[in-house]
Design an enzyme around this catalytic site. Structure first.
Site, short mmCIF file in Angstrom:
data_model
loop_
_atom_site.label_atom_id
_atom_site.label_comp_id
_atom_site.label_asym_id
_atom_site.label_seq_id
_atom_site.Cartn_x
_atom_site.Cartn_y
_atom_site.Cartn_z
N LYS A 160 -24.32 21.38 17.58
CA LYS A 160 -24.02 19.88 18.20
C LYS A 160 -25.31 19.29 17.92
CE LYS A 160 -21.81 17.61 19.82
NZ LYS A 160 -19.49 17.38 19.34
N ASP A 173 -32.17 23.70 14.91
CA ASP A 173 -31.97 24.89 15.81
C ASP A 173 -31.43 25.57 14.85
OD1 ASP A 173 -30.70 26.89 16.80
OD2 ASP A 173 -29.03 25.60 17.71
N TYR A 226 -17.41 21.56 12.62
CA TYR A 226 -18.40 21.75 14.41
C TYR A 226 -18.72 23.52 13.88
CZ TYR A 226 -20.43 23.10 17.98
OH TYR A 226 -21.14 22.97 19.28
P1 13P Z 1 -26.25 24.66 19.58
O1 13P Z 1 -25.53 23.34 19.33
O2 13P Z 1 -27.17 24.21 21.01
O3 13P Z 1 -26.17 25.31 19.17
O4 13P Z 1 -24.75 25.12 20.92
C1 13P Z 1 -23.90 24.66 20.21
C2 13P Z 1 -22.90 25.37 21.06
O5 13P Z 1 -22.08 25.24 20.30
C3 13P Z 1 -22.84 25.97 22.04
O6 13P Z 1 -21.84 25.91 22.92
MG MG Z 2 -27.88 26.71 18.53
MG MG Z 3 -28.78 23.36 19.83
#
Ligand code: 13P
Ligand code: MG
Ligand code: MG
Length: 383
Positions: free
Chosen positions: A243, A13, A240
């Site tokens: 993801k 990402d 965090y």
């Molecule tokens: P990503 O991991 O795809 O960047 O999404 C993060 C997120 O917190 C979406 O609400």
């Molecule tokens: Mg993202």
């Molecule tokens: Mg993502």
């Protein structure tokens, strides 16, 4: 000697306009320009699933090649620079540590790659499927892999093909192993299907901690079928920050399950960890490749691109965007319906991710503050 081919999928990402949606066209074009200029590339493709850019490439430099990994990282870094210029959200989100060795594993991007003998006598055609998921924890593929590679009652290849019927060796990774008293690290276990299916299930049902790293044929023990990324971003950052959004590459047909057996479990739109802030339990929606995340509450999505590779490592001209087919429309609707049900009760109970999973979020601070305010109940204080 027959040639060895390496198939590498690396995803990251790098940022996206308007939230965690999709990379901009300029970002994708820049990764394409840089990777297509690399001399080691036999063939390649750049796709995105939600906000994650995936680089798919064939080459003969082997797995964990610093040349390949450095080039992919440079592509992602360039995309992140564009994301910054464009003011996109989360520019460089998955580009955490820099890797002195060049190997990007453990530095943020997700890696799924394997090396195999190209077109030996027992395998006259090479058929590949690449899966990419967004808004998903790393065990998002566990159920599908169990059903396709271990469950004869679901995958008829076990009955119909003597090679498939010999079963598969699963390499399962513990992605949250705490080496006392050190930092979290990973560890691996080998389990043979079908005789150890209950052990395999015992681990794979825990989708936030255990994931399939690789699967091998037992009819041809040197032949690898599956490689999955097993990277956990919160183990790198401690908090965090997005993801894990795993990628997976699968060789299929002949001594492996057929592509229809591998994609079949995705009809069930399994409930997985992911979704908004990576903190919910939601159904996995199958979507076409290059789909933006625009659904309610960042519903987890998965794409699948199927194609063949010839003797020169070149991809067949027309890959098939498996979940782009209209046959999957009803499962998209099913996933949305299941999502609507889950949303009605989040954050209560199982609709939100497990306590371990959300312990990397701001909720941990709130819980810690509340801990201090609890008072023990004694005979004297009880009403
Ligand atoms: P990503 O991991 O795809 O960047 O999404 C993060 C997120 O917190 C979406 O609400
Ligand atoms: Mg993202
Ligand atoms: Mg993502």
């Amino acid at each position: 000697m027959t040639d060895q081919l390496t198939f590498t999928v690396i995803k990251a990402d790098c940022g996206s306009p308007g939230g965690h949606t999709q990379p901009s066209k300029r970002m994708i074009d820049e990764v394409e320009r840089l990777i297509s200029g690399e001399s080691w590339v036999m063939d390649h493709k750049i796709t995105h699933t939600g906000d994650d850019i995936a680089i798919l490439a064939t080459h003969n430099l082997g797995t964990s090649s610093s040349t390949v990994h450095k080039a992919c990282r440079a592509g992602f870094d360039a995309a992140a620079e564009i994301a910054k210029e464009e003011g996109n959200y989360g520019a460089g989100q998955d580009l955490l540590a820099t890797a002195p060795s060049g190997n990007v594993r453990g530095t943020g991007p997700g890696v799924a790659e394997f090396t195999f003998e190209l077109l030996p006598e027992h395998r006259p055609a090479e058929s590949i499927a690449v899966f990419a998921a967004d808004k998903c924890g790393p065990g998002a593929y566990n159920m599908a892999l169990y059903q396709a590679f271990a469950d004869p009652s679901r995958s008829s290849g076990f009955l119909l093909s003597p090679d498939v019927g010999k079963g598969f060796k699963f390499l399962i990774e513990d992605m949250d192993f705490k080496a006392e008293p050190g930092d979290p690290t990973h560890r691996l276990i080998e389990l043979n299907s079908p005789e150890e299916n209950i052990d395999i299930l015992t681990l794979l049902r825990q989708i936030d901690r255990y994931g399939v790293a690789r699967i091998y044929s037992r009819a041809y023990p040197d032949e690898i079928a599956v490689a999955v990324s097993t990277d956990r971003l919160h183990n790198i950052t401690g908090v965090y920050q997005g993801k894990d959004d795993p990628v997976m590459v699968i060789r299929n047909q002949k001594m492996f399950p057929a592509v229809e057996e591998i994609i079949d479990p995705f009809r069930l739109t399994p409930l997985i960890t992911g979704d908004a802030r990576g903190s919910h339990t939601m159904p996995l929606m199958p979507v076409p490749i290059n789909t933006a995340v625009a659904g309610a509450y960042c519903l987890p999505i998965v794409s699948c691109l199927a194609f063949s590779v010839n003797g020169q490592g070149k991809f067949s001209e027309n890959g098939v965007d498996i979940f782009g087919n209209l046959a999957w429309d009803r499962y998209r609707a099913q996933a949305q319906e299941r999502a609507d049900w889950m949303r009605q009760q989040a954050p209560f109970g199982v609709a939100m991710a497990s306590q371990e999973e959300i312990s990397y979020t701001g909720l941990a601070e709130r819980q810690a503050a509340l801990e201090k305010r609890f008072k023990p109940i004694t005979e004297e204080t009880r009403d």
